[in-house]
Enzyme design. Structure first.
Site, mmCIF file in Angstrom:
data_model
loop_
_atom_site.group_PDB
_atom_site.id
_atom_site.type_symbol
_atom_site.label_atom_id
_atom_site.label_comp_id
_atom_site.label_asym_id
_atom_site.label_seq_id
_atom_site.Cartn_x
_atom_site.Cartn_y
_atom_site.Cartn_z
ATOM 1 N N ASP A 98 39.742 65.810 2.551
ATOM 2 C CA ASP A 98 38.951 64.729 3.182
ATOM 3 C C ASP A 98 39.134 64.585 4.700
ATOM 4 O OD1 ASP A 98 38.572 64.458 0.481
ATOM 5 O OD2 ASP A 98 39.038 62.332 0.373
ATOM 6 N N HIS A 157 30.246 59.573 -1.222
ATOM 7 C CA HIS A 157 29.873 58.425 -2.047
ATOM 8 C C HIS A 157 28.384 58.099 -1.993
ATOM 9 C CE1 HIS A 157 34.033 57.603 -2.742
ATOM 10 N NE2 HIS A 157 34.319 57.177 -1.527
ATOM 11 N N LYS A 188 33.751 65.022 -4.277
ATOM 12 C CA LYS A 188 34.280 64.013 -5.208
ATOM 13 C C LYS A 188 33.852 62.625 -4.748
ATOM 14 C CE LYS A 188 38.619 63.569 -2.703
ATOM 15 N NZ LYS A 188 38.433 62.148 -2.339
ATOM 16 N N CYS A 220 44.175 59.725 -0.997
ATOM 17 C CA CYS A 220 43.627 60.916 -1.650
ATOM 18 C C CYS A 220 44.585 62.109 -1.619
ATOM 19 C CB CYS A 220 42.276 61.265 -1.046
ATOM 20 S SG CYS A 220 41.004 60.073 -1.543
HETATM 21 C C1 VGL Z 1 40.152 57.884 0.786
HETATM 22 C C2 VGL Z 1 40.050 55.592 0.861
HETATM 23 C C3 VGL Z 1 38.822 55.613 0.235
HETATM 24 C C4 VGL Z 1 40.893 59.142 1.112
HETATM 25 C C5 VGL Z 1 38.923 57.922 0.162
HETATM 26 O O1 VGL Z 1 40.248 60.203 1.255
HETATM 27 O O2 VGL Z 1 42.131 59.077 1.238
HETATM 28 N N1 VGL Z 1 40.707 56.725 1.129
HETATM 29 N N2 VGL Z 1 38.274 56.770 -0.098
HETATM 30 ZN ZN ZN Z 2 36.262 56.963 -0.694
#
Ligand code: VGL
Ligand code: ZN
Length: 191
Positions: A18, A62, A104, A143
């Site tokens: 991410d 998302h 994801k 994550c």
């Molecule tokens: C994440 C908060 C919400 C991450 C993803 O990638 O760590 N954190 N969605």
């Molecule tokens: Zn997220």
């Protein structure tokens, strides 16, 4: 401290979690100094390319009405909306064309913090005979934590790239590091 090119070998994979604009300064859910993981992970990417080690890059992706958003009962402001600029990988992240994208967070009924959660990611890793995973990215206490714990559960040896990750909060980062270590992850620093 060891260099990525001295560490990576056949049977390894690099998992970049991410590293998206929304998680970097200026983004919708900015992580303090989140962008500092980019040069570190670029070195790991270059070493992986040189060694023929596969690279997987996950992305949070998302729908507008996502269950993890505050308006729908979740913890977070809207972030990483599908196809938005915020959902793009950081522009300086030097992912090669061969990198495999793991998408994801697309489900309407639950969040998927881990890159292994209902993505099937373990399948190609096993098919390739991968035994060791090197994991970095954002966020360390969300994550990255979930991905590392799932990877250990799936039976992989896992190393966290400590200088290649940043937490949402410092306390969260410390707790996450402790959890990962207790679950069997190795913590490595390359800078
Ligand atoms: C994440 C908060 C919400 C991450 C993803 O990638 O760590 N954190 N969605
Ligand atoms: Zn997220």
């Amino acid at each position: 401290m060891p260099k990525p090119e001295d560490i990576l070998q056949p049977g390894d994979a690099l998992i970049i979690v991410d590293v998206q604009n929304d998680f970097c300064p200026g983004g919708a859910l900015p992580i303090e100094r989140g962008d500092e993981v980019v040069p570190v992970l670029n070195r790991w990417i270059a070493a992986a390319v040189a060694k023929g080690v596969p690279i997987y890059a996950s992305r949070d992706w998302h729908p507008h009405r996502h269950i993890s958003f505050q308006a729908y009962g979740g913890l977070w402001p809207p972030h990483c909306l599908q196809d938005s600029d915020g959902a793009r990988f950081h522009p300086d992240l030097k992912l090669p064309a061969s990198a495999i994208i793991v998408t994801k967070g697309v489900r309407f009924d639950q969040d998927q913090n881990s890159a292994f959660d209902q993505t099937g990611l373990a399948v190609p890793l096993r098919q390739d005979g991968v035994k060791r995973l090197f994991v970095g990215g954002l966020a360390e206490d969300v994550c990255v934590l979930a991905t590392v714990l799932d990877a250990l559960q799936e039976g992989f040896e896992v190393a966290l790239i400590v200088d290649g990750t940043r937490p949402v909060t410092p306390a969260g980062g410390e707790a996450a590091r402790r959890k990962m270590q207790e679950a069997g992850a190795r913590l490595i620093e390359t800078e």
